[in-house]
Design an enzyme around this catalytic site. Sequence first.
Site, PDB file in Angstrom:
ATOM      1  N   TYR A 191      15.120 -37.136 -50.115  1.00 27.70           N
ATOM      2  CA  TYR A 191      14.793 -35.729 -50.334  1.00 27.70           C
ATOM      3  C   TYR A 191      13.611 -35.552 -51.298  1.00 27.70           C
ATOM      4  CZ  TYR A 191      14.977 -30.887 -51.807  1.00 27.70           C
ATOM      5  OH  TYR A 191      14.624 -29.597 -52.129  1.00 27.70           O
ATOM      6  N   LYS A 227       9.782 -34.129 -50.423  1.00 34.61           N
ATOM      7  CA  LYS A 227       9.184 -32.945 -51.075  1.00 34.61           C
ATOM      8  C   LYS A 227       7.870 -33.321 -51.745  1.00 34.61           C
ATOM      9  CE  LYS A 227      10.683 -29.400 -51.060  1.00 34.61           C
ATOM     10  NZ  LYS A 227      10.575 -28.325 -50.047  1.00 34.61           N
TER      11      LYS A 227
END
EC number: 1.1.1.-
Length: 369
Positions: free
Chosen positions: A159, A163
């Site tokens: 994750y 990002k």
Amino acid sequence: MADSAQAQKLVYLVTGGCGFLGEHVVRMLLQQEPQLRELRIFDLHLGPWLEELKTGPVQVTAIQGDVTQAHEVAAAVAGAHVVIHTAGLVDVFGKTSPETIHEVNVQGTRNVIEACVQTGTRFLVYTSSMEVVGPNIKGQPFYRGNENTPYEAVHRHPYPCSKALAEQLVLEANGRKVLGGLPLVTCALRPTGIYGEGHQIMRDFYHQGLRLGGRLFRAIPASVEHGRVYVGNVAWMHVLVARELEHRAALMGGQVYFCYDNSPYKSYEDFNMEFLGPCGLRLVGTRPLLPYWLLLFLAALNVLLQWLLRPLLLYAPLLNPYTLAMANTTFTVSTDKARRHFGYEPLFSWEESRTRTIRWVQAVEGSAQ
Ligand SMILES: NC(=O)c1ccc[n+]([C@@H]2O[C@H](COP(=O)([O-])OP(=O)(O)OC[C@H]3O[C@@H](n4cnc5c(N)ncnc54)[C@H](O)[C@@H]3O)[C@@H](O)[C@H]2O)c1
Ligand SMILES: CC(C)[C@@H](O)CC[C@@H](C)[C@H]1CC[C@H]2[C@@H]3[C@H](O)C=C4C[C@@H](O)CC[C@]4(C)[C@H]3CC[C@]12C
């Protein structure tokens, strides 16, 4: 002052507009953006609440689509003046594969950028995350830092990696020529932990407390501060950036801004109790009830169980090695860059943010005292 027809001339697109943050951005735009003529809401899963928005003066266009599909994104972007890109997979619980997280968060963002370039949309606001910075894999604290604070942003989890990659793509795209020859102007906003109406993790904690007889058991030292920001203020910052990006392109283009407000600095668990306490829950323990090594063991056990059970069901508890490490690492921001660059001030005070969140928990869980 332009008359209403001239004033209402802009087309905005919000990707992920049916998500926790996205819905607040959509509603904030309809309330706060006078130049809005059309609001396009692009999401994999459209919410039934969208229908109620179609009775106002602004044309609301719901588009069911997938950011991983370039042609769907291009069709949605074509003709928009501004794109606010919030769509993404927010998964630190092992619910989806690393490949899928990358496909949505990175390739999806790449598709949004290319759609802006190919169709001539000049302004792109990206919802990034504090996790682009940290906490890093070394568990180093980030104590009331700002956008310029030196910090070793090293990640392994899918994750934060996704990002960080997506944010880099957005910032690097600033200045690219779009169809028509004018430059693309991009900007990335980095919220810390967002809370407020619609926050599923808050709901999960509430349900966990109900299952444990109205109690939650402290797992994190109260001294570990975790930055939090009210969803309404995050939405407001998105609206303000989208409005100011054209006039302040030289200053704001290619910049990142932490999303902040006056929410207090507390541990993740103590902060949640600001809302869950008034809903009848109690946090047991002034210090963690279990030793850290045992929490680590339980977190690792959860990973094993998730793997064993995957053929049968999705087991994705809140506790895993990554969430434990995050919760145990101080990460707070203290900055005024958004105020200095585009006049941002929180729209909601801490008291208002707290009251609105409590009312939401009480309303959705039927826990009004
Ligand atoms: N929640 C937080 O604390 C937090 C903090 C910082 C940043 N963010 C960022 O804010 C954004 C929104 O997060 P959220 O908490 O509202 O998550 P969310 O899951 O509630 O909303 C994400 C939305 O994106 C949509 N989406 C997912 N995959 C898609 C795809 N392939 N195509 C089109 N739409 C798709 C989902 O349907 C959902 O409506 C994310 O980019 C996230 O990284 C969230
Ligand atoms: C089970 C206990 C150890 C409990 O305290 C775990 C809490 C844990 C679920 C949360 C602690 C920190 C949260 C993350 C943080 O607020 C920032 C985030 C960045 C954002 O982009 C997405 C959400 C999140 C990763 C957020 C998720 C929940 C926590 C890990």
